[in-house]
Write a protein that holds these residues in place. Structure first.
Motif, mmCIF file in Angstrom:
data_model
loop_
_atom_site.group_PDB
_atom_site.id
_atom_site.type_symbol
_atom_site.label_atom_id
_atom_site.label_comp_id
_atom_site.label_asym_id
_atom_site.label_seq_id
_atom_site.Cartn_x
_atom_site.Cartn_y
_atom_site.Cartn_z
ATOM 1 N N ALA A 69 0.844 -1.206 0.000
ATOM 2 C CA ALA A 69 0.000 0.000 0.000
ATOM 3 C C ALA A 69 0.872 1.245 0.000
ATOM 4 O O ALA A 69 0.544 2.258 -0.618
ATOM 5 N N HIS A 70 1.987 1.153 0.710
ATOM 6 C CA HIS A 70 2.898 2.282 0.774
ATOM 7 C C HIS A 70 3.538 2.555 -0.587
ATOM 8 O O HIS A 70 3.638 3.694 -1.022
ATOM 9 N N VAL A 73 1.583 4.059 -4.158
ATOM 10 C CA VAL A 73 1.489 5.467 -4.524
ATOM 11 C C VAL A 73 2.546 5.806 -5.564
ATOM 12 O O VAL A 73 2.282 6.430 -6.587
ATOM 13 N N TYR A 74 3.761 5.386 -5.311
ATOM 14 C CA TYR A 74 4.853 5.750 -6.215
ATOM 15 C C TYR A 74 4.829 4.919 -7.480
ATOM 16 O O TYR A 74 5.214 5.371 -8.541
ATOM 17 N N ARG A 76 2.343 3.951 -9.083
ATOM 18 C CA ARG A 76 1.310 4.358 -10.024
ATOM 19 C C ARG A 76 1.727 5.566 -10.854
ATOM 20 O O ARG A 76 1.088 5.900 -11.826
ATOM 21 N N LEU A 77 2.723 6.257 -10.399
ATOM 22 C CA LEU A 77 3.063 7.502 -11.072
ATOM 23 C C LEU A 77 3.479 7.251 -12.509
ATOM 24 O O LEU A 77 4.283 6.361 -12.774
ATOM 25 N N PRO A 78 2.953 8.015 -13.425
ATOM 26 C CA PRO A 78 3.417 7.878 -14.804
ATOM 27 C C PRO A 78 4.856 8.378 -14.898
ATOM 28 O O PRO A 78 5.277 9.213 -14.100
ATOM 29 N N ALA A 80 8.043 10.433 -15.761
ATOM 30 C CA ALA A 80 8.250 11.848 -16.081
ATOM 31 C C ALA A 80 8.838 11.947 -17.477
ATOM 32 O O ALA A 80 9.599 11.073 -17.900
ATOM 33 N N PRO A 81 8.487 12.972 -18.212
ATOM 34 C CA PRO A 81 9.065 13.125 -19.553
ATOM 35 C C PRO A 81 10.560 13.399 -19.456
ATOM 36 O O PRO A 81 11.045 13.895 -18.438
ATOM 37 N N ARG A 442 1.770 27.716 -22.062
ATOM 38 C CA ARG A 442 1.949 26.403 -22.648
ATOM 39 C C ARG A 442 1.524 26.452 -24.111
ATOM 40 O O ARG A 442 0.741 27.315 -24.512
ATOM 41 N N TYR B 35 9.034 18.546 -13.006
ATOM 42 C CA TYR B 35 7.769 18.034 -13.538
ATOM 43 C C TYR B 35 6.881 17.503 -12.414
ATOM 44 O O TYR B 35 5.676 17.727 -12.401
ATOM 45 N N ARG B 36 7.507 16.813 -11.467
ATOM 46 C CA ARG B 36 6.714 16.321 -10.343
ATOM 47 C C ARG B 36 6.154 17.481 -9.514
ATOM 48 O O ARG B 36 5.107 17.355 -8.903
ATOM 49 N N THR B 96 -2.549 21.599 -14.364
ATOM 50 C CA THR B 96 -3.145 20.673 -15.321
ATOM 51 C C THR B 96 -2.346 19.386 -15.277
ATOM 52 O O THR B 96 -1.516 19.137 -16.128
ATOM 53 N N TRP B 98 -0.630 16.163 -15.564
ATOM 54 C CA TRP B 98 -0.359 14.916 -16.263
ATOM 55 C C TRP B 98 -1.405 14.495 -17.248
ATOM 56 O O TRP B 98 -1.435 13.358 -17.658
ATOM 57 N N GLU B 105 -0.269 7.890 -22.685
ATOM 58 C CA GLU B 105 -0.200 6.495 -22.253
ATOM 59 C C GLU B 105 -1.406 5.712 -22.758
ATOM 60 O O GLU B 105 -1.303 4.571 -23.163
ATOM 61 N N ALA B 124 -3.095 6.777 -12.573
ATOM 62 C CA ALA B 124 -2.195 7.935 -12.637
ATOM 63 C C ALA B 124 -2.938 9.207 -12.273
ATOM 64 O O ALA B 124 -2.427 10.064 -11.539
ATOM 65 N N VAL B 127 -3.528 9.314 -8.505
ATOM 66 C CA VAL B 127 -2.320 9.705 -7.765
ATOM 67 C C VAL B 127 -2.044 11.184 -7.972
ATOM 68 O O VAL B 127 -1.700 11.914 -7.040
ATOM 69 N N LEU B 131 -1.722 14.080 -5.279
ATOM 70 C CA LEU B 131 -0.557 14.961 -5.131
ATOM 71 C C LEU B 131 -0.958 16.435 -5.207
ATOM 72 O O LEU B 131 -0.371 17.283 -4.549
ATOM 73 N N PHE B 142 8.065 15.704 -0.339
ATOM 74 C CA PHE B 142 7.633 14.393 -0.810
ATOM 75 C C PHE B 142 8.353 14.011 -2.102
ATOM 76 O O PHE B 142 8.841 12.892 -2.262
ATOM 77 N N ARG B 146 10.671 10.978 -1.375
ATOM 78 C CA ARG B 146 10.022 9.725 -1.764
ATOM 79 C C ARG B 146 10.153 9.413 -3.246
ATOM 80 O O ARG B 146 10.197 8.258 -3.629
ATOM 81 N N LEU B 147 10.152 10.414 -4.063
ATOM 82 C CA LEU B 147 10.196 10.143 -5.497
ATOM 83 C C LEU B 147 11.606 10.217 -6.063
ATOM 84 O O LEU B 147 11.959 9.451 -6.944
ATOM 85 N N GLU B 174 2.812 11.732 3.169
ATOM 86 C CA GLU B 174 2.382 10.353 2.946
ATOM 87 C C GLU B 174 1.022 10.100 3.576
ATOM 88 O O GLU B 174 0.161 9.428 2.994
ATOM 89 N N LEU B 177 -1.585 11.636 1.432
ATOM 90 C CA LEU B 177 -1.808 10.865 0.206
ATOM 91 C C LEU B 177 -2.573 9.584 0.492
ATOM 92 O O LEU B 177 -3.483 9.200 -0.238
ATOM 93 N N ARG B 178 -2.167 8.946 1.563
ATOM 94 C CA ARG B 178 -2.829 7.689 1.900
ATOM 95 C C ARG B 178 -4.324 7.918 2.161
ATOM 96 O O ARG B 178 -5.169 7.125 1.781
ATOM 97 N N LEU B 181 -5.994 8.498 -1.174
ATOM 98 C CA LEU B 181 -5.987 7.340 -2.062
ATOM 99 C C LEU B 181 -6.646 6.106 -1.441
ATOM 100 O O LEU B 181 -6.715 5.071 -2.094
#
Lengths: 455, 185
Positions: A69-70, A73-74, A76-78, A80-81, A442, B35-36, B96, B98, B105, B124, B127, B131, B142, B146-147, B174, B177-178, B181
């Motif tokens: 579960a922890h 979260v990460y 699932r992230l798409p 990054a470009p 953009r 980007y994140r 906006t 992702w 995708e 996605a 999540v 975020l 975070f 974390r990332l 976290e 987020l938990r 989610l």
């Protein structure tokens, strides 16, 4: 869950690293594969082994679920470009190096608007004087000293005091009606009465407390250490406390301690104040209900104070539709600015039917960023001049010229994109293009959300 | 000096090759980081370019103290923060999120069954939406911890806060987020 005593032993108890690896899907199906690459566990455990242990041990399963579960979260992230190619960065560097005023180019305007804490940190990454420039300075200083020793003689001439120093190229210096020769890569002294004519945006400092950024084709006469006349174009001023005034043919601006811009390109005095206040003297009219006989009346008021966030346009003082001075910083122009610029300079009116549509994603190919310019120049015979500020990734004129989009933009007379861009106002075309293609920062095409009318 | 510092020393000396190598090494991490934070590819690309232009300009003042990556992330963080201040915080904070990536995708075959693609896109977005609920301060920590896998100490240096605050913010992020989610019953 117990800790492994020997990580390399496949028969050892399953530990947290194994569960993490399982949750990440990093365990191999084949026991020989190992996980050293992932760096998560060195054991030869397989996915099947861990799954079997999870099925047999509820406590282990609970621990695994918590980890999964922890990590979910990460996971699932798409992705990054990727970073843009270095070529784009190199092009920006080359453009900067090719711009004579690049060394004097100020940092982004927004740095000036930061809160105190971040401003200090940003200052730490401010561009220092490049080595070549320092060497030039040293060489110039040495030459000046040498020349001084050789040529000095007592004189009673009262040479006008030096007011500013400008780069040798990029700024044409006119003294007593004649353009002074422009020595490349050298700096020149500005005296009272000199006129600065900029072919490209450039920065000048007067008396070390007045920072002026001149736009392309701006003409500025230096009247003295605390007074200038903007003869043409527009300029941005940042003035530390003290007297300073800007005169124009259409009125004058007296500084009350501020950062502001003055624009006379439209044959009128346009003043925008980023912060602080200025007092403008011209044929003015108060808007927002202060004009007793309606908005169309033009009431002569000798002076008006323009404060932060306000703009003087066409004799009216009112809320600025966009922040003053953004034109010389990094170009992140808004449609509203393009509209104001077009209206002020070219007497065009930009009508947004649906402002929410300004963020439509980019569509179609973008092979040539110069396509729009070429179209305006070649097809319509308009004198369009490209500016050095043009960024390689901004203009995607080919999109506009796509048949489908052309139909969207020009189904009738009111939507015909007919933009006259006189040579002195080439930057306006840039504004238009940027607004068209980069609304809200953009890429985007406004299509039917925007039309251009000639009024 | 470590390898990164040697690269940076080359950049300081005006070596474009070293600068390209530095970009090759850190361009993607910085891009990913931005980007994140902002959730907008175009904006992240612009910010990344800005960051490295700043690096080039500021290279003469660089001193081989500390990790180069920390310095770069500091600049990136400041630039993002400044940009957010300039545009209004909301404009550069996952305005906006992702959408483009998710749509890309969804349209990318990749041998993945359509249902799985849709599920991924939805995940996605979920999540991302989660975020987006984080405050910029929490998101910064975070993303770094974390990332990007940056250590607490480095994160503290980049974010200019104590290590204890880094830990508490990471935990708070976290937890938030938990909560968002958590599967709906």
């Amino acid at each position: 869950m117990t800790h492994a005593s020997d990580p390399s032993d496949p028969a050892r108890p399953i530990g947290q690293p194994d569960l993490v690896a399982r949750a990440l899907g990093a365990l191999p199906d084949d026991a020989n594969a190992g996980l050293t690459e992932a760096g998560l566990t060195k054991a030869g455990l397989t996915k099947g082994q861990v799954d079997a242990a999870l099925a047999a041990d509820p406590a282990l399963r609970k621990a695994y679920d918590a980890i999964a579960a922890h990590l979910l979260v990460y996971d699932r992230l798409p992705p990054a470009p990727p970073a843009p190619p270095f070529a784009r960065l190199a092009a920006a560097l080359d453009a900067e190096a090719a711009t004579p005023s690049a060394e004097a180019t100020p940092p982004d305007l927004h740095v000036l608007r930061l809160q105190d804490g971040t401003r200090r940190r940003s200052a730490a990454v401010k561009q220092p004087a490049p080595r070549a420039r320092r060497l030039r300075m040293v060489a110039l200083a040495a030459a000046a000293i040498l020349a001084g020793i050789l040529l000095w003689q007592p004189s009673t001439d009262d040479a006008p005091p030096r007011i500013a120093i400008v780069p040798g190229d990029g700024i044409e210096l006119v003294r007593t009606g004649e353009a002074l020769p422009a020595p490349a890569h050298a700096e020149r002294t500005v005296r009272a009465g000199d006129v600065l004519h900029c072919r490209q945006p450039a920065e000048v400092r007067l008396a070390e407390r007045i920072r002026i950024v001149l736009d392309s084709d701006a003409r500025l006469r230096v009247e003295g250490p605390a007074a200038v006349t903007l003869e043409a174009g527009r300029a941005w001023f940042e003035v530390e406390p003290g007297a300073f005034s800007v005169r124009t043919a259409h009125g004058s601006v007296e500084v009350l301690g501020t950062a502001f811009e003055v624009d006379v390109r439209a044959g009128d005095l346009v003043v925008g104040v980023a912060h602080g206040a200025v007092r403008a003297r011209a044929a003015l009219q108060r808007s927002a209900g202060e004009a007793a006989d309606g908005a169309s009346a033009r009431v002569a008021i000798r002076s008006a104070t323009i404060r932060t966030g306000e703009r003087l346009v066409a004799g009216r003082v009112g809320p600025a539709p966009f922040a003053a001075g953004e034109w010389f910083g990094r170009p992140r122009l808004r449609v509203t600015e393009a509209a104001a610029t077009l209206h002020g300079v070219l007497r065009l009116t930009l009508v947004m039917d649906n402002p929410s549509r300004v963020a439509v994603p980019l569509r179609g190919p973008s092979e040539s960023r110069h396509a729009l310019w070429l179209h305006l120049e070649d097809a319509q015979g308009l004198p369009v001049r490209e500016l050095p500020l043009l960024e390689s990734n901004l203009l995607t004129g080919a999109d506009l010229l796509q048949p489908g989009l052309r139909e969207d933009l020009a189904p009738g007379a009111k939507k015909t994109l007919t933009v006259e861009i006189p040579a002195p106002f080439g930057s306006t075309g840039t504004y238009l293009c940027r607004a068209l293609y980069r609304p809200a920062g953009r890429p985007g095409v406004l299509s039917d959300a925007l039309r251009v009318e000639v009024r | 000096m470590d390898a990164d510092q040697q690269l940076m020393a080359g950049v300081r000396a005006g070596d474009r090759g070293a600068f390209e190598a530095l970009y090759s090494r850190f361009g993607s991490p910085v891009m990913r980081f931005l980007y994140r934070l902002c959730g907008d590819r175009t904006l992240a690309e612009d910010l990344t370019q800005d960051v490295f232009l700043k690096v080039w300009r500021a290279a003469a003042g660089w001193r081989p103290v500390g990790k180069v990556s920390t310095w770069l992330f500091q600049i990136a963080k400041h630039h993002w923060w400044n940009e957010a201040a300039k545009r209004g915080r909301r404009a550069t904070v996952r305005g906006t999120p992702w959408t483009a990536a998710s749509e890309a995708e969804a349209t990318d075959d990749g041998g993945i069954p359509p249902t799985e693609r849709i599920a991924r896109v939805e995940a996605a977005r979920a999540v991302d939406a989660a975020l987006a609920t984080l405050s910029p301060k929490l998101r910064l920590v975070f993303v770094l911890v974390r990332l990007e896998g940056v250590s607490y100490a480095e994160t503290a240096e980049i974010a200019d806060i104590p290590v204890g605050t880094v830990k508490s913010r990471a935990a708070a992020a976290e937890a938030a987020l938990r909560k968002v989610l958590r599967p709906k019953p």
